[in-house]
Design an enzyme around this catalytic site. Sequence first.
Site, PDB file in Angstrom:
ATOM      1  N   PRO A   1      17.279  10.356   1.299  1.00 24.85           N
ATOM      2  CG  PRO A   1      16.498  10.702   3.468  1.00 24.85           C
ATOM      3  CD  PRO A   1      17.696  10.901   2.594  1.00 24.85           C
TER       4      PRO A   1
ATOM      5  CG  HIS B   1       0.608   4.501  -0.749  1.00 27.17           C
ATOM      6  ND1 HIS B   1       1.209   5.405   0.082  1.00 27.17           N
ATOM      7  CD2 HIS B   1      -0.094   3.665   0.064  1.00 27.17           C
ATOM      8  CE1 HIS B   1       0.896   5.135   1.340  1.00 27.17           C
ATOM      9  NE2 HIS B   1       0.120   4.076   1.351  1.00 27.17           N
TER      10      HIS B   1
ATOM     11  CE1 TYR C   1       8.393   9.281  -4.019  1.00 31.31           C
ATOM     12  CE2 TYR C   1       6.558   7.793  -4.478  1.00 31.31           C
ATOM     13  CZ  TYR C   1       7.370   8.451  -3.582  1.00 31.31           C
ATOM     14  OH  TYR C   1       7.174   8.271  -2.223  1.00 31.31           O
TER      15      TYR C   1
ATOM     16  CE  LYS D   1      13.291   6.650  -7.242  1.00 28.08           C
ATOM     17  NZ  LYS D   1      12.098   5.869  -7.518  1.00 28.08           N
TER      18      LYS D   1
ATOM     19  CE1 TYR E   1       7.007  11.603  -1.043  1.00 28.96           C
ATOM     20  CE2 TYR E   1       9.104  12.225  -0.062  1.00 28.96           C
ATOM     21  CZ  TYR E   1       8.278  11.259  -0.606  1.00 28.96           C
ATOM     22  OH  TYR E   1       8.722   9.970  -0.718  1.00 28.96           O
TER      23      TYR E   1
END
Length: 391
Positions: free
Chosen positions: A293, A72, A385, A297, A201
Amino acid sequence: MRVQVAIIGAGPAGMVLGHLLHRAGVDLIVLEQRSRAYVEGRVRAGVLEHGTVQTLRDLGVGERLAAEGLVHDGVSLACDGDVLRIDLAALTGGRGVTVYGQQEVMRDVFDAAEARGLPVIFGCEDVALEGLDGAAATVRWGQDGAAQSVVCDFVAGCDGQHGVSRASVPPGVLVTHARSYPFAWLGILADVPPAAPELIYASHEDGFALASMRSATRSRYYLQCPLDTRIEDWPDGRFWDELERRLGPEAAAGVVRGPSFDKSLAPLRSTVTEPLRFGRLFLAGDAAHIVPPTGAKGMNLAVADVRRLAEALLAFYAEGGEGALDAYGPAALRRVWQAARFSWWFTGLTHRFPGADGFDRRLQRAEFDVLAGSRAAQMAFAEAYVGPAEV
Ligand code: APR
Ligand code: PHB
């Protein structure tokens, strides 16, 4: 029996450490209380940082990951229906993330362990650690009713948040810093195509939602919900309705509904235990720290810890001296705290906190607008991220 290193726990931390040490010729044993089927069947996270993928490839356990993992290059954030795509690869010089379930990683590392003769003992009962502050440690356990033991130079405590390793350190040595979040995630797995090719998200007035996946035909969705939520109160229809509402029309347009085959509730917590060393014992992965979550990580930190720990142990065996061993904890903890910070920030941006008012909500919206309008802010998000370029 005597080995150089006894590894407690055959999760991602224990198994990656096992492979790193085994290939360098270190004599070791991995002791796991559960069965292989149980460890491999546990539904856990599925986003691998660039550095985690590199580590697995480097160990020669990345073949299926390269073939089946979904790379991704971006991720989307939604706020009250407005969708912002963050181009991770463009912002980080080509580092994306790979979606590949922890269950798949476990299958790969167990298969390779069998093929390479890396000794993993499943079904170890009542593992007990002795002599951690002495000249050598002893690990005892029971197997099929018989008492077993091994003497070792070092114990790697990779036995997760409820393991025996951290609990074996005398009181007063370790400090655990903790933050409990006042909500949980209700997650489902369903064999339907994902809503979109990348993760979304979503921050909504009524709470967070996440659209994720395991493959092109398997979706993973989450909803923020109260800690006392009963799973039976969330039949599939209610879950899908609420998910679509929180994602907003644009992001929800791609949702394909179908029966869920797994539904579970997980509270959000952040803990960090310090230091990571007590005599012959080193803590790594979930045995030392838990992150919510939101930042994806958990598994990545476990792998980053054991990369460092393996380097320190190999330096000790190559050169003698404790310098590298002493440096493991402080170096690992710097990274851990950065992940704790990012996960805390991202959770705060996207979740509804009990008692939050219009002021709080508008600040969340402002933060989203800052991200939308600033390449610098997006770059900071993307760096955190995808994780560091160097593990
Ligand atoms: N003796 C032996 N093994 C034990 C004991 C014990 N007393 N207690 C726990 N274990 C085993 C567990 O059964 C588990 O297989 O230790 C392993 C720890 O694995 P994880 O919990 O997966 O922890 P870790 O390897 O640090 O990986 C962290 O996995 O937990 C997820 O979300 C987390 O993605 C993160 C990653
Ligand atoms: C998941 O797919 O399980 C997942 C993805 C991203 C997260 C957390 C969980 O941040």
